[in-house]
Design a protein around this motif. Structure first.
Motif, PDB file in Angstrom:
ATOM      1  N   VAL A  58      13.923   3.011  -7.446  1.00 57.17           N
ATOM      2  CA  VAL A  58      14.860   2.439  -6.478  1.00 57.17           C
ATOM      3  C   VAL A  58      14.228   1.260  -5.738  1.00 57.17           C
ATOM      4  CG1 VAL A  58      16.153   2.902  -4.365  1.00 57.17           C
ATOM      5  CG2 VAL A  58      16.137   4.588  -6.209  1.00 57.17           C
ATOM      6  N   ILE A  59      12.985   1.427  -5.298  1.00 59.61           N
ATOM      7  CA  ILE A  59      12.327   0.362  -4.534  1.00 59.61           C
ATOM      8  C   ILE A  59      12.124  -0.883  -5.398  1.00 59.61           C
ATOM      9  CG2 ILE A  59      10.195  -0.291  -3.361  1.00 59.61           C
ATOM     10  CD1 ILE A  59       9.932   2.603  -2.439  1.00 59.61           C
ATOM     11  N   ILE A  60      11.583  -0.700  -6.597  1.00 56.46           N
ATOM     12  CA  ILE A  60      11.298  -1.845  -7.464  1.00 56.46           C
ATOM     13  C   ILE A  60      12.589  -2.537  -7.903  1.00 56.46           C
ATOM     14  CG2 ILE A  60      10.325  -2.544  -9.686  1.00 56.46           C
ATOM     15  CD1 ILE A  60       8.279  -0.305  -9.371  1.00 56.46           C
ATOM     16  N   THR A  61      13.598  -1.741  -8.269  1.00 58.65           N
ATOM     17  CA  THR A  61      14.847  -2.330  -8.741  1.00 58.65           C
ATOM     18  C   THR A  61      15.549  -3.112  -7.638  1.00 58.65           C
ATOM     19  OG1 THR A  61      15.102  -0.440 -10.229  1.00 58.65           O
ATOM     20  CG2 THR A  61      17.002  -1.867  -9.951  1.00 58.65           C
ATOM     21  N   LEU A  62      15.602  -2.563  -6.434  1.00 61.39           N
ATOM     22  CA  LEU A  62      16.237  -3.275  -5.331  1.00 61.39           C
ATOM     23  C   LEU A  62      15.465  -4.535  -4.971  1.00 61.39           C
ATOM     24  CD1 LEU A  62      17.418  -0.446  -2.901  1.00 61.39           C
ATOM     25  CD2 LEU A  62      18.787  -1.812  -4.473  1.00 61.39           C
ATOM     26  N   LEU A  63      14.138  -4.474  -5.014  1.00 62.26           N
ATOM     27  CA  LEU A  63      13.334  -5.653  -4.692  1.00 62.26           C
ATOM     28  C   LEU A  63      13.552  -6.752  -5.726  1.00 62.26           C
ATOM     29  CD1 LEU A  63      11.219  -7.053  -2.954  1.00 62.26           C
ATOM     30  CD2 LEU A  63       9.443  -5.936  -4.327  1.00 62.26           C
ATOM     31  N   LEU A  64      13.462  -6.396  -7.003  1.00 61.02           N
ATOM     32  CA  LEU A  64      13.677  -7.390  -8.055  1.00 61.02           C
ATOM     33  C   LEU A  64      15.118  -7.914  -8.044  1.00 61.02           C
ATOM     34  CD1 LEU A  64      11.738  -5.758 -11.036  1.00 61.02           C
ATOM     35  CD2 LEU A  64      10.990  -7.631  -9.566  1.00 61.02           C
ATOM     36  N   GLY A  65      16.086  -7.019  -7.829  1.00 60.35           N
ATOM     37  CA  GLY A  65      17.474  -7.438  -7.767  1.00 60.35           C
ATOM     38  C   GLY A  65      17.739  -8.369  -6.591  1.00 60.35           C
ATOM     39  N   ALA A  66      17.115  -8.066  -5.442  1.00 57.60           N
ATOM     40  CA  ALA A  66      17.290  -8.925  -4.269  1.00 57.60           C
ATOM     41  C   ALA A  66      16.665 -10.294  -4.504  1.00 57.60           C
ATOM     42  CB  ALA A  66      16.675  -8.260  -3.040  1.00 57.60           C
ATOM     43  N   MET A  67      15.502 -10.329  -5.143  1.00 60.96           N
ATOM     44  CA  MET A  67      14.855 -11.611  -5.435  1.00 60.96           C
ATOM     45  C   MET A  67      15.703 -12.442  -6.402  1.00 60.96           C
ATOM     46  SD  MET A  67      10.931 -10.204  -5.749  1.00 60.96           S
ATOM     47  CE  MET A  67      10.257 -11.783  -6.235  1.00 60.96           C
ATOM     48  N   ALA A  68      16.222 -11.786  -7.445  1.00 59.41           N
ATOM     49  CA  ALA A  68      17.062 -12.505  -8.400  1.00 59.41           C
ATOM     50  C   ALA A  68      18.349 -12.982  -7.756  1.00 59.41           C
ATOM     51  CB  ALA A  68      17.366 -11.600  -9.597  1.00 59.41           C
ATOM     52  N   ALA A  69      18.970 -12.136  -6.944  1.00 56.82           N
ATOM     53  CA  ALA A  69      20.210 -12.527  -6.266  1.00 56.82           C
ATOM     54  C   ALA A  69      19.963 -13.656  -5.274  1.00 56.82           C
ATOM     55  CB  ALA A  69      20.806 -11.314  -5.549  1.00 56.82           C
ATOM     56  N   PHE A  70      18.834 -13.632  -4.606  1.00 56.53           N
ATOM     57  CA  PHE A  70      18.487 -14.702  -3.669  1.00 56.53           C
ATOM     58  C   PHE A  70      18.353 -16.035  -4.394  1.00 56.53           C
ATOM     59  CE2 PHE A  70      14.886 -17.115  -1.773  1.00 56.53           C
ATOM     60  CZ  PHE A  70      15.521 -17.544  -0.626  1.00 56.53           C
ATOM     61  N   ALA A  71      17.656 -16.022  -5.521  1.00 62.35           N
ATOM     62  CA  ALA A  71      17.474 -17.262  -6.274  1.00 62.35           C
ATOM     63  C   ALA A  71      18.802 -17.777  -6.830  1.00 62.35           C
ATOM     64  CB  ALA A  71      16.474 -17.030  -7.407  1.00 62.35           C
ATOM     65  N   LEU A  72      19.621 -16.864  -7.349  1.00 60.79           N
ATOM     66  CA  LEU A  72      20.884 -17.283  -7.959  1.00 60.79           C
ATOM     67  C   LEU A  72      21.923 -17.725  -6.937  1.00 60.79           C
ATOM     68  CD1 LEU A  72      21.185 -14.496 -10.687  1.00 60.79           C
ATOM     69  CD2 LEU A  72      20.728 -16.926 -11.094  1.00 60.79           C
ATOM     70  N   SER A  73      21.858 -17.171  -5.748  1.00 54.25           N
ATOM     71  CA  SER A  73      22.885 -17.468  -4.743  1.00 54.25           C
ATOM     72  C   SER A  73      22.512 -18.614  -3.816  1.00 54.25           C
ATOM     73  CB  SER A  73      23.173 -16.215  -3.902  1.00 54.25           C
ATOM     74  OG  SER A  73      22.010 -15.814  -3.199  1.00 54.25           O
ATOM     75  N   ARG A  74      21.228 -18.891  -3.646  1.00 52.96           N
ATOM     76  CA  ARG A  74      20.816 -19.893  -2.672  1.00 52.96           C
ATOM     77  C   ARG A  74      20.319 -21.194  -3.291  1.00 52.96           C
ATOM     78  NH1 ARG A  74      23.319 -17.700   1.327  1.00 52.96           N
ATOM     79  NH2 ARG A  74      22.267 -19.215   2.679  1.00 52.96           N
ATOM     80  N   TYR A  75      20.085 -21.176  -4.607  1.00 50.38           N
ATOM     81  CA  TYR A  75      19.558 -22.373  -5.259  1.00 50.38           C
ATOM     82  C   TYR A  75      20.426 -22.726  -6.466  1.00 50.38           C
ATOM     83  CZ  TYR A  75      15.477 -21.404  -2.372  1.00 50.38           C
ATOM     84  OH  TYR A  75      14.654 -21.170  -1.306  1.00 50.38           O
ATOM     85  N   ASP A  76      20.436 -24.038  -6.762  1.00 50.00           N
ATOM     86  CA  ASP A  76      21.264 -24.545  -7.857  1.00 50.00           C
ATOM     87  C   ASP A  76      20.507 -24.379  -9.171  1.00 50.00           C
ATOM     88  OD1 ASP A  76      23.287 -25.694  -9.267  1.00 50.00           O
ATOM     89  OD2 ASP A  76      22.814 -27.761  -8.682  1.00 50.00           O
ATOM     90  N   ILE A  77      20.582 -23.173  -9.740  1.00 46.93           N
ATOM     91  CA  ILE A  77      19.900 -22.861 -10.985  1.00 46.93           C
ATOM     92  C   ILE A  77      20.847 -23.144 -12.150  1.00 46.93           C
ATOM     93  CG2 ILE A  77      18.846 -21.005 -12.352  1.00 46.93           C
ATOM     94  CD1 ILE A  77      18.011 -19.704  -9.755  1.00 46.93           C
ATOM     95  N   PRO A  78      20.379 -23.851 -13.173  1.00 48.03           N
ATOM     96  CA  PRO A  78      21.257 -24.128 -14.317  1.00 48.03           C
ATOM     97  C   PRO A  78      21.730 -22.832 -14.989  1.00 48.03           C
ATOM     98  CG  PRO A  78      19.292 -25.516 -14.374  1.00 48.03           C
ATOM     99  CD  PRO A  78      19.072 -24.504 -13.294  1.00 48.03           C
ATOM    100  N   TYR A  79      23.000 -22.826 -15.361  1.00 46.79           N
ATOM    101  CA  TYR A  79      23.621 -21.715 -16.084  1.00 46.79           C
ATOM    102  C   TYR A  79      23.543 -20.395 -15.309  1.00 46.79           C
ATOM    103  CZ  TYR A  79      22.942 -25.059 -19.873  1.00 46.79           C
ATOM    104  OH  TYR A  79      22.943 -26.190 -20.644  1.00 46.79           O
ATOM    105  N   ARG A  80      23.625 -20.468 -14.001  1.00 43.12           N
ATOM    106  CA  ARG A  80      23.514 -19.230 -13.225  1.00 43.12           C
ATOM    107  C   ARG A  80      24.717 -18.322 -13.439  1.00 43.12           C
ATOM    108  NH1 ARG A  80      24.076 -21.097  -6.881  1.00 43.12           N
ATOM    109  NH2 ARG A  80      26.084 -22.157  -7.031  1.00 43.12           N
ATOM    110  N   ARG A  81      25.888 -18.899 -13.662  1.00 40.54           N
ATOM    111  CA  ARG A  81      27.058 -18.061 -13.955  1.00 40.54           C
ATOM    112  C   ARG A  81      26.865 -17.326 -15.277  1.00 40.54           C
ATOM    113  NH1 ARG A  81      31.836 -18.539 -11.265  1.00 40.54           N
ATOM    114  NH2 ARG A  81      31.945 -20.116  -9.620  1.00 40.54           N
ATOM    115  N   THR A  82      26.308 -18.014 -16.244  1.00 40.16           N
ATOM    116  CA  THR A  82      26.034 -17.380 -17.536  1.00 40.16           C
ATOM    117  C   THR A  82      25.018 -16.268 -17.385  1.00 40.16           C
ATOM    118  OG1 THR A  82      26.463 -19.497 -18.641  1.00 40.16           O
ATOM    119  CG2 THR A  82      25.296 -17.803 -19.906  1.00 40.16           C
ATOM    120  N   ILE A  83      24.008 -16.508 -16.575  1.00 37.82           N
ATOM    121  CA  ILE A  83      22.987 -15.483 -16.334  1.00 37.82           C
ATOM    122  C   ILE A  83      23.611 -14.250 -15.698  1.00 37.82           C
ATOM    123  CG2 ILE A  83      20.881 -14.941 -15.050  1.00 37.82           C
ATOM    124  CD1 ILE A  83      20.104 -17.897 -15.303  1.00 37.82           C
TER     125      ILE A  83
END
Length: 273
Positions: free
Chosen positions: A79-104
């Motif tokens: 639970v701890i690792i998954t939430l941490l990794l998920g939060a980091m990925a969601a932060f990057a995808l939601s706050r930065y203009d990453i190419p193909y983020r919708r596809t990801i």
């Protein structure tokens, strides 16, 4: 007329609640009865005994103590690792203009739509190739892998709704990316993390499919597969089986009660957003 409708609704809702609580009450009553009482009077009769023998047998002779420890070893870091990794990925995808983020995001979400049954053999073979088959590490890796996409997708919706002005103000004050994430975004996403954490704990702790896929030794089995073994070991000894079920349900109930306030607020925030 309004009072009649209200009374009818409460009667209907009360009846549904009783039907839902009845099996739980039967399990609780059975867990505290003795085997002789059940054998002599029947499973559905009124209790004529009160004992903790079923819990003692399930906890010691049934191996539930070891199984409960295995479940906690798997569930807490997962639970701890998954939430941490998920939060980091969601932060990057939601706050930065990453190419193909919708596809990801669609790929991560689509992976959760696949029926797990078609992945049982590949996951089992892959764990054997990696040399982690029949270990708790294998179960942790599998749970993280299959939960990460869903948690990222949910957290993405929460973090995207956080005003960008908050992040921009922190950057102007000299905060770097990690400081923005840990000191600003994560505290603001606490309701979502608490709601997902409670759900994730329940899902991982109660998992049966992946446990019997990558594990085979009884000493490393978590509590849900151990309950199946308990039923085979204590055939028709209903008080022991019921006691084992009650013990297995305690951690998930405790986690839900602990995070109930955050869980409800997290659902409400998600509904508004």
């Amino acid at each position: 007329m309004k009072r009649v409708k209200t009374a009818a609704f409460h009667l209907f809702a009360g009846g549904i609640s009783i039907l839902w609580l009845l099996p739980i009450g039967l399990v609780l009553v059975t867990a505290f009865r003795s085997f002789d009482d059940i054998a002599a009077n029947g499973l559905g009769s009124l209790p004529r005994s009160f004992t903790f023998d079923g819990f003692v047998s399930a906890w010691t002779e049934g191996g539930e103590a070891r199984a409960m420890l295995n479940s906690m070893i798997v569930t807490v870091p997962t639970v701890i690792i998954t939430l941490l990794l998920g939060a980091m990925a969601a932060f990057a995808l939601s706050r930065y203009d990453i190419p193909y983020r919708r596809t990801i995001l669609l790929i991560m979400l689509g992976g959760n739509l696949l029926p797990p049954q078609i992945l049982l053999v590949p996951v089992s073979r892959l764990s054997e190739v990696l040399g982690i088959y029949d270990t708790l590490i294998a179960l942790i890796v599998v749970q993280i892998g299959f939960g990460l996409g869903f948690y990222t997708f949910v957290l993405y919706g929460f973090m995207r709704a956080i005003p960008t002005e908050i992040q921009q103000a922190a950057v102007i004050d000299g905060a770097n990316t990690w400081q923005v994430f840990f000191r600003i975004i994560l505290p603001l996403a606490r309701p979502a993390l608490a709601a997902l954490g409670a759900l994730a704990f329940t899902w991982v702790f109660n998992d049966l499919l992946w446990a019997i896929t990558v594990l085979k030794t009884n000493t490393v089995m978590p509590v849900t597969p151990a309950l199946l073994g308990l039923q085979g070991q204590y055939v028709s000894v209903w008080n022991v089986i019921a006691a084992g079920s009650v013990v297995a349900a305690i951690p998930t109930v405790a986690v839900f009660l602990k995070f109930q306030k955050h869980f409800v607020s997290g659902l409400a925030v998600g509904a508004v957003k």
